[in-house]
Scaffold this active site. Structure first.
Site, PDB file in Angstrom:
ATOM      1  N   PRO A  89       0.766  -1.315   0.264  1.00 19.46           N
ATOM      2  CA  PRO A  89      -0.197  -0.085   0.399  1.00 19.46           C
ATOM      3  C   PRO A  89       0.660   1.709  -0.248  1.00 19.46           C
ATOM      4  O   PRO A  89       0.092   2.516  -0.620  1.00 19.46           O
ATOM      5  CB  PRO A  89      -0.612  -0.269   1.337  1.00 19.46           C
ATOM      6  CG  PRO A  89      -0.921  -1.770   1.630  1.00 19.46           C
ATOM      7  CD  PRO A  89       0.391  -2.157   1.208  1.00 19.46           C
ATOM      8  N   ARG A 154      -0.591  -9.231 -20.778  1.00 20.58           N
ATOM      9  CA  ARG A 154      -1.559  -8.563 -21.899  1.00 20.58           C
ATOM     10  C   ARG A 154      -0.834  -7.844 -23.407  1.00 20.58           C
ATOM     11  O   ARG A 154      -1.171  -7.676 -24.768  1.00 20.58           O
ATOM     12  CB  ARG A 154      -2.638  -7.574 -21.382  1.00 20.58           C
ATOM     13  CG  ARG A 154      -3.670  -8.275 -20.613  1.00 20.58           C
ATOM     14  CD  ARG A 154      -4.565  -7.631 -20.091  1.00 20.58           C
ATOM     15  NE  ARG A 154      -5.490  -7.233 -21.353  1.00 20.58           N
ATOM     16  CZ  ARG A 154      -7.137  -7.785 -21.883  1.00 20.58           C
ATOM     17  NH1 ARG A 154      -6.887  -9.294 -21.094  1.00 20.58           N
ATOM     18  NH2 ARG A 154      -7.098  -7.212 -22.681  1.00 20.58           N
ATOM     19  N   ASP A 169      -6.909  -2.530 -29.255  1.00 21.82           N
ATOM     20  CA  ASP A 169      -7.193  -1.463 -30.149  1.00 21.82           C
ATOM     21  C   ASP A 169      -8.329  -0.489 -29.860  1.00 21.82           C
ATOM     22  O   ASP A 169      -7.693   0.832 -29.741  1.00 21.82           O
ATOM     23  CB  ASP A 169      -6.822  -1.914 -31.484  1.00 21.82           C
ATOM     24  CG  ASP A 169      -6.094  -2.702 -31.786  1.00 21.82           C
ATOM     25  OD1 ASP A 169      -5.584  -3.540 -32.446  1.00 21.82           O
ATOM     26  OD2 ASP A 169      -4.961  -2.738 -31.023  1.00 21.82           O
TER      27      ASP A 169
HETATM   28  C1  LIG Z   1      -3.199  -4.876   7.599  1.00 16.02           C
HETATM   29  N1  LIG Z   1      -1.713  -4.575   6.652  1.00 16.02           N
HETATM   30  C2  LIG Z   1      -1.055  -5.955   6.333  1.00 16.02           C
HETATM   31  C3  LIG Z   1       0.148  -5.359   5.657  1.00 16.02           C
HETATM   32  N2  LIG Z   1      -0.073  -5.999   4.587  1.00 16.02           N
HETATM   33  C4  LIG Z   1       0.786  -5.614   3.512  1.00 16.02           C
HETATM   34  C5  LIG Z   1       2.108  -4.612   3.584  1.00 16.02           C
HETATM   35  C6  LIG Z   1       3.262  -4.541   2.820  1.00 16.02           C
HETATM   36  C7  LIG Z   1       3.351  -5.108   1.840  1.00 16.02           C
HETATM   37  C8  LIG Z   1       2.670  -5.849   1.649  1.00 16.02           C
HETATM   38  C9  LIG Z   1       1.204  -5.910   2.464  1.00 16.02           C
HETATM   39  C10 LIG Z   1      -0.470  -7.060   2.038  1.00 16.02           C
HETATM   40  N3  LIG Z   1      -0.797  -6.398   2.409  1.00 16.02           N
HETATM   41  C11 LIG Z   1      -1.087  -5.154   0.810  1.00 16.02           C
HETATM   42  C12 LIG Z   1      -0.276  -5.505   0.196  1.00 16.02           C
HETATM   43  C13 LIG Z   1      -0.888  -4.466  -0.955  1.00 16.02           C
HETATM   44  C14 LIG Z   1      -1.607  -3.685  -1.348  1.00 16.02           C
HETATM   45  C15 LIG Z   1      -2.254  -2.284  -2.451  1.00 16.02           C
HETATM   46  N4  LIG Z   1      -2.761  -1.689  -2.448  1.00 16.02           N
HETATM   47  O1  LIG Z   1      -1.343  -2.349  -3.350  1.00 16.02           O
HETATM   48  C16 LIG Z   1      -2.736  -3.824  -0.594  1.00 16.02           C
HETATM   49  N5  LIG Z   1      -2.505  -4.609   0.570  1.00 16.02           N
HETATM   50  C17 LIG Z   1      -0.905  -4.565   4.074  1.00 16.02           C
HETATM   51  C18 LIG Z   1      -2.196  -4.316   4.906  1.00 16.02           C
END
Ligand SMILES: CN1CCN(c2ccccc2CNc2ccc(C(N)=O)cn2)CC1
Length: 246
Positions: A89, A154, A169
């Site tokens: 995130p 893709r 396209d």
């Molecule tokens: C409660 N937290 C636990 C740790 N976690 C976390 C933290 C770091 C890496 C992966 C994760 C795995 N989660 C993800 C991963 C990606 C996305 C995205 N938006 O790309 C949303 N979530 C985030 C959630």
């Protein structure tokens, strides 16, 4: 294209090679996905892959050594340099422009976090880019990794058969798609727009472009502001807006 994924759930990530466009791309050898499980590199008797966080607090953090060992094995398993991506995130928001850039790489190494994430020092020393697929919370990085694999696959030449490439396209880059219809011609009293039955392919093309522009204007004005509109686009959009406001 060779993609390696470091994940505690290899059977989840490898599902992307079993179905649909990505399944066919994998079958045709256009996409090669190899999964590496950090648990296979945990050297203690209990094959521990997580540990408690310094500073306390809830949850666990993924241990450095198993993760790093899996990444090094993945890199060493084939020629060419891998661009290492961490799905989290905290990453930069993935968009089609980034997908196109990533599709140009010879290899990608995707690191899928679980628990509360991975040790920041691994990100600092082993990760090239941190990527988020959107502002929402998931249980792990595997689904974001599969989203990224799908979007990139893709774009591999030959991955989209004619049927799909047509849809690719028609998606005027950077705008929303136009509405689609198929039989029956009238459904519960709702008829297909007459122009689509006219056989006038210029008119159909203009109508579809106008719909893509108009829907983008209505739902995603940010896309319109960023788009390079031709004078014909401008005319079509103005006509759509006049109609919408009348
Ligand atoms: C409660 N937290 C636990 C740790 N976690 C976390 C933290 C770091 C890496 C992966 C994760 C795995 N989660 C993800 C991963 C990606 C996305 C995205 N938006 O790309 C949303 N979530 C985030 C959630």
């Amino acid at each position: 294209m060779r993609i390696d994924a470091v994940t505690l759930f290899p059977d989840l990530v490898s599902q992307v090679t079993q179905w649909g466009v990505t399944g066919r791309a994998s079958e045709q050898g256009l996409l090669q996905l190899v999964c590496w499980n950090p648990r296979d590199y945990a050297r203690d008797r209990h094959r521990t892959v997580d540990d408690r966080p310094y500073g306390g607090g809830p949850g666990m953090v993924m241990k450095v050594e198993p993760l790093r060992a899996a990444m090094h094995e993945a890199r060493a398993s084939a020629p060419g340099r891998s661009l290492s991506l961490y799905l989290s995130p905290q990453g930069r928001r993935l968009d089609q422009a980034a997908v196109e850039r990533l599709a140009g790489q010879e290899r990608l190494l995707l690191v899928c976090g679980r628990y509360e994430g991975i040790d920041e020092r691994v990100i600092a020393t082993e990760i090239d880019e941190e990527i988020s697929i959107g502002d929402y919370v998931l249980s792990g990085g595997e689904l974001p990794a599969m989203v990224l694999i799908d979007a990139v696959a893709r774009l591999i030449p030959g991955a989209l058969g004619h049927a799909d490439s047509a849809s690719e396209d028609s998606f005027s880059a950077g705008l929303l798609d136009y509405p689609h219809y198929t039989r029956p011609e009238v459904l519960d009293g709702m008829a297909v727009p007459a122009v689509l039955l006219s056989g006038d392919h210029d008119a159909i093309g203009r109508w579809r472009r106008q719909q893509a522009l108009g829907r983008s204007w209505l739902r995603r004005p940010d896309l319109i502001n960023r788009a390079q509109l031709s004078t014909e686009d401008r005319r079509l959009l103005d006509e759509y807006i006049d109609e919408y406001r009348s």
